[in-house]
Scaffold this motif. Structure first.
Motif, PDB file in Angstrom:
ATOM      1  N   LEU A  18      32.923 -15.273 -28.656  1.00  0.00           N
ATOM      2  CA  LEU A  18      32.156 -16.920 -28.372  1.00  0.00           C
ATOM      3  C   LEU A  18      33.915 -17.111 -28.490  1.00  0.00           C
ATOM      4  CD1 LEU A  18      29.799 -17.539 -30.457  1.00  0.00           C
ATOM      5  CD2 LEU A  18      30.249 -17.657 -28.602  1.00  0.00           C
TER       6      LEU A  18
ATOM      7  N   GLY B 253      35.505 -17.307 -24.679  1.00  0.00           N
ATOM      8  CA  GLY B 253      34.804 -18.333 -24.495  1.00  0.00           C
ATOM      9  C   GLY B 253      35.720 -19.836 -24.151  1.00  0.00           C
ATOM     10  N   LEU B 254      36.141 -19.628 -25.692  1.00  0.00           N
ATOM     11  CA  LEU B 254      36.775 -20.976 -26.658  1.00  0.00           C
ATOM     12  C   LEU B 254      37.973 -21.058 -26.029  1.00  0.00           C
ATOM     13  CD1 LEU B 254      35.709 -21.889 -30.228  1.00  0.00           C
ATOM     14  CD2 LEU B 254      35.069 -23.308 -28.535  1.00  0.00           C
TER      15      LEU B 254
ATOM     16  N   PHE C 140      40.575 -25.466 -20.328  1.00  0.00           N
ATOM     17  CA  PHE C 140      39.916 -26.274 -19.236  1.00  0.00           C
ATOM     18  C   PHE C 140      41.073 -27.499 -19.506  1.00  0.00           C
ATOM     19  CE2 PHE C 140      36.565 -29.047 -17.686  1.00  0.00           C
ATOM     20  CZ  PHE C 140      36.961 -29.036 -16.522  1.00  0.00           C
ATOM     21  N   ILE C 141      40.518 -28.161 -21.226  1.00  0.00           N
ATOM     22  CA  ILE C 141      40.349 -29.038 -21.648  1.00  0.00           C
ATOM     23  C   ILE C 141      41.868 -29.179 -21.439  1.00  0.00           C
ATOM     24  CG2 ILE C 141      40.585 -30.435 -24.070  1.00  0.00           C
ATOM     25  CD1 ILE C 141      37.721 -29.020 -24.582  1.00  0.00           C
TER      26      ILE C 141
ATOM     27  N   LEU D 112      27.438  -6.416 -33.494  1.00  0.00           N
ATOM     28  CA  LEU D 112      27.199  -7.742 -32.600  1.00  0.00           C
ATOM     29  C   LEU D 112      28.345  -8.962 -33.579  1.00  0.00           C
ATOM     30  CD1 LEU D 112      23.329  -8.150 -31.964  1.00  0.00           C
ATOM     31  CD2 LEU D 112      25.549  -8.317 -30.145  1.00  0.00           C
ATOM     32  N   ILE D 113      27.260  -8.438 -34.861  1.00  0.00           N
ATOM     33  CA  ILE D 113      28.426  -9.173 -35.863  1.00  0.00           C
ATOM     34  C   ILE D 113      30.096  -9.133 -35.276  1.00  0.00           C
ATOM     35  CG2 ILE D 113      29.588  -9.446 -38.239  1.00  0.00           C
ATOM     36  CD1 ILE D 113      26.532  -9.494 -37.520  1.00  0.00           C
TER      37      ILE D 113
ATOM     38  N   LEU E 141      37.675 -22.803 -23.117  1.00  0.00           N
ATOM     39  CA  LEU E 141      37.575 -24.265 -22.370  1.00  0.00           C
ATOM     40  C   LEU E 141      39.242 -25.113 -23.321  1.00  0.00           C
ATOM     41  CD1 LEU E 141      35.051 -25.929 -22.787  1.00  0.00           C
ATOM     42  CD2 LEU E 141      35.091 -26.029 -25.353  1.00  0.00           C
TER      43      LEU E 141
ATOM     44  N   VAL F 106      29.954 -10.487 -31.058  1.00  0.00           N
ATOM     45  CA  VAL F 106      29.520 -12.466 -31.098  1.00  0.00           C
ATOM     46  C   VAL F 106      30.619 -13.228 -30.905  1.00  0.00           C
ATOM     47  CG1 VAL F 106      27.770 -14.068 -31.192  1.00  0.00           C
ATOM     48  CG2 VAL F 106      27.026 -11.679 -30.743  1.00  0.00           C
TER      49      VAL F 106
ATOM     50  N   MET G  24      23.512  -2.409 -34.569  1.00  0.00           N
ATOM     51  CA  MET G  24      23.079  -3.702 -34.214  1.00  0.00           C
ATOM     52  C   MET G  24      24.535  -4.581 -34.881  1.00  0.00           C
ATOM     53  SD  MET G  24      21.890  -4.458 -31.250  1.00  0.00           S
ATOM     54  CE  MET G  24      20.075  -3.525 -30.583  1.00  0.00           C
TER      55      MET G  24
END
Lengths: 694, 46
Positions: B12, B15-16, B22-23, B4-5, B19, B8, B1
């Motif tokens: 993120l 995703g940022l 978009f901004i 994941l470090i 965002l 994840v 696992m």
């Protein structure tokens, strides 16, 4: 002229704004921008097609009059406006974006947890979720927090109070659980709540902004500049610069912008917007002209006696605004739902907490169940139930030319059972009659003369004779506001007053003279409008200040049930009030200043877009197209919209009927909350977006 | 696992990035005139 298309946004702040109601396509954008930039005093011009406006940066002190004339020559209708149009307001969208981003990411992490991640993996996921969710909630949910706080400080409860409480408690309790290494965290629920509710807010905001910007556009149709006599020359000045004592130059067909006294020239004045009387009135030197009256003849010079808020028009409008009552008392569906929902949810949550605490003695379990109850009762569906339907229905009505100016109009329209019409200007119009017994040649001469003049009577005439080919006339001359003359096959022809003192408009060919007396005729859409309303089972009433027989004849022609004639402005208010006291829900349709108080008294009111701004401001719905037959479909759509809002509340209640017992019994998990919340919100929005059939 | 470090934070960051994009479009007034922007594509550059 160099054909450049300005792509960059304006660098300097725009100095002038034009409303362009007719633009539709790329070609229009190019025509407008090129036409404006071809002028020496324009530095930059940019068209906004969505808002149908142009922003212009120009040399200081430029007058947009010639630009508008240039545009008109290019086939584009333009009006000056002082308002830059609705701008900004993107902040809720920003909140929505952040909430959406955070929700998606936390939801992804949550899926891993729901699929069975345990121990350190689960704790890791929880901590990452917390790191995303806490700052995102603080930012995105601020509108709810600040509204809830201001309501609480005023000692009231509103929808935002349980929403804020649910978000705050869900975040707080989740953080505690994560620190304790607990099993359930509600971060995704808190974010989903914020996200779905923000969608409702954004829809609401968009609705208001569109109504406001369309109202600005209408206001721009009013003249914004007038000709002031400075020295010997008339100079175009903004109305705001006009002071008492100035001399103004009024051309034929112009709307009087301020209260003034006639100084030179004599004139016929159309007072129908003020008094509702249909006939023109003669005015001589020394007589007073009121703002809102229309000069039928001209030109004339006038001395200003009152401007701005001191004009009779404004003072009447203010009195009306102060006495507005019907609207304030109306309780909207959303308000009533909130009044039931807010206490119910708090009582349920407290009961859940108390029950579980007494039964198990465990504080943590009790708090968890209470929070699950708060979150799972999903105010999202409730928050979306009304705005989603309102946006869909309002857009549908806007497409058929109806502008709704307040947010509870749809619900009030749906309840209407009695429609009261004003007669003159609303149902009927004075149309200059084309005389009986004209030969085809004579008709084409009349058409040619009428085409040559900008006078309102002539413009009406050429509209009436639209399908006639104009004759070839020689030597056509217009003496503005007085007459238009020409020669047809060597015979002198003329439209004008009979004599200097007799205002009857005449059409003459050689020695043959016909009277062009205006006749009051129903608007083309009036008959079908009344028939459609009656088909919906509504009572129709016509109120007028005119005499009995005339009113009866019009009513009979249109099929209106009841006629009340000889009624003045106060009488109209009293009659509407009587109807309301008798339990009727009254829709008032009127366009004159004398109807304004009655419009404000009625449960709902409609005014045509051509009405004075004072009258439009008192109306809930404005018919931009002037087509009265749209009223009945609008009532049908508003009824359908209200049914749909109630269905949406039903859907939300249905979800809660299942979800609340589950939560109270302690079986609710974050997964169940996520499913219930998204499921109900999506169902509600989908129901709202079904097409409206008129 | 342990993977994941890495994964994840990667997700993120992506995703940022979206965002931030978009901004940026919001700040850049790209939602001011959607109809006009659609129409201007059809205009030639002179």
């Amino acid at each position: 002229m160099t054909a450049t298309v300005n792509r960059a946004p304006l660098t300097d702040a725009p100095t002038h704004h034009l409303v362009l109601p007719g633009i539709r396509c790329a070609g229009c954008i190019r025509t407008v921008e090129n036409t404006l930039q071809a002028r020496a005093d324009v530095i930059a011009a940019r068209v906004n097609l969505s808002r149908k406006r142009a922003s212009i940066t120009a040399q200081p002190g430029s007058d947009p009059g010639p630009w508008i004339a240039d545009l008109r020559r290019a086939g584009i209708e333009a009006h000056e406006t002082r308002e830059p149009g609705a701008t900004g307001g993107a902040d809720y969208v920003m909140h929505l974006g952040v909430a959406g981003f955070a929700m998606m990411n936390v939801m992804l992490l949550s899926v891993a947890i729901w699929s069975g991640a345990a121990d350190t993996t689960r704790d890791f996921m929880h901590w990452v979720s917390a790191a995303i969710a806490l700052p995102a909630t603080v930012f995105s949910a601020r509108p709810f927090f600040s509204h809830a706080w201001s309501a609480l400080r005023a000692g009231r409860l509103n929808m935002d109070v349980p929403i804020s409480l649910a978000i705050l408690l869900a975040c707080g309790m989740s953080l505690y659980e994560v620190i304790q290494g607990g099993e359930h965290a509600w971060f995704d629920a808190a974010l989903a709540l914020t996200f779905f509710l923000l969608i409702g807010r954004v829809l609401d905001q968009r609705l208001r902004r569109r109504a406001r910007s369309a109202a600005d556009d209408l206001a721009a149709l009013e003249p914004s500049r007038v000709l002031r006599i400075e020295g010997r020359e008339p100079v175009r000045r903004p109305i705001a610069d006009i002071r008492v004592g100035d001399s103004l130059w009024l051309t034929a067909g112009a709307r009087v912008p301020v209260d003034a006294r006639l100084e030179s020239g004599r004139g016929m004045v159309d007072r129908s917007f003020i008094t509702g009387e249909s006939g023109p009135v003669a005015r001589v030197v020394g007589d007073v002209l009121l703002a809102g009256e229309i000069m039928l003849t001209g030109p004339a010079t006038v001395r200003v006696t009152a401007v701005g808020e001191d004009t009779t028009l404004r003072r009447v409008a203010q009195l009306v605004a102060m006495s507005e009552g019907a609207r304030g008392r109306f309780r909207s569906l959303a308000d009533r739902a909130a009044e039931i929902y807010t206490p119910a949810v708090h009582i349920l949550a407290i009961a859940a907490f108390a029950g579980w605490f007494l039964a198990t003695g465990e504080l943590r379990t009790a708090i968890n169940v209470a929070i699950a109850t708060l979150v799972i009762t999903c105010p999202c569906a409730l928050g979306l139930a009304v705005p989603a339907v309102a946006v869909a229905a309002t857009s549908r009505l806007y497409m058929s030319g109806l502008l709704l100016t307040s947010d509870t109009v749809l619900e009030r329209l749906a309840q209407v059972d009695t429609v009261v019409f004003d007669k003159t200007g609303t149902l009927t119009k004075r149309v200059p009659g084309v005389p009986e017994g004209l030969s085809p040649d004579e008709r084409s001469v009349l058409k040619a003369l009428a085409d040559a003049s900008g006078h309102p009577i002539c413009q009406e005439l050429s509209g009436t004779l639209a399908d006639i080919n104009p004759a070839d006339l020689a030597d056509v001359r217009e003496l503005a506001g007085d007459q238009v003359t020409g020669a047809w096959r060597g015979i002198p022809v003329r439209i004008g007053r009979r004599t200097a003192t007799d205002p009857t408009t005449m059409f003459s060919i050689g020695d043959t003279v016909y009277s062009l007396n205006a006749k009051e005729t129903p608007l083309p859409s009036a008959g079908s409008a009344v028939q459609r309303l009656k088909a919906l089972g509504l009572a129709t009433i016509m109120m007028t200040g005119d005499t009995d027989q005339h009113a009866d004849a019009v009513a009979a022609e249109l099929g209106i049930d009841t006629v009340w004639s000889g009624i003045d402005a106060q009488g109209k208010v009293a009659r509407v009030q009587t109807l309301r006291t008798a339990g009727r829900c009254v829709l008032m349709v009127g366009d004159g200043l004398n109807d304004t108080a009655a419009l404000a008294t009625a449960d709902v009111s409609i005014a045509p877009g051509t009405a004075l701004d004072a009258t439009r401001n008192a109306a809930d719905v404005i018919i931009l197209s002037g087509d009265l037959s749209q009223i009945a479909p609008a009532l049908k759509i508003s009824r359908a919209a209200c049914r749909r809002m109630k269905q949406n509340f039903g859907i939300a209640a249905g979800y809660n009927a299942i979800a609340v017992p589950v939560a109270l019994l302690g079986f609710a998990t974050p997964l169940a909350a996520a499913v219930a919340m998204s499921g109900s919100s999506i169902t509600v929005v989908a129901n709202a977006l079904r097409a409206f059939r008129a | 696992m342990n993977i994941l470090i890495i994964l994840v934070p990667c997700s993120l960051l992506l995703g940022l990035g979206a965002l931030a994009g978009f901004i940026w479009t919001l700040r850049n007034n790209q939602y001011e005139d959607p109809d006009g922007d659609a129409a201007r594509v059809l205009l030639e550059d002179d």
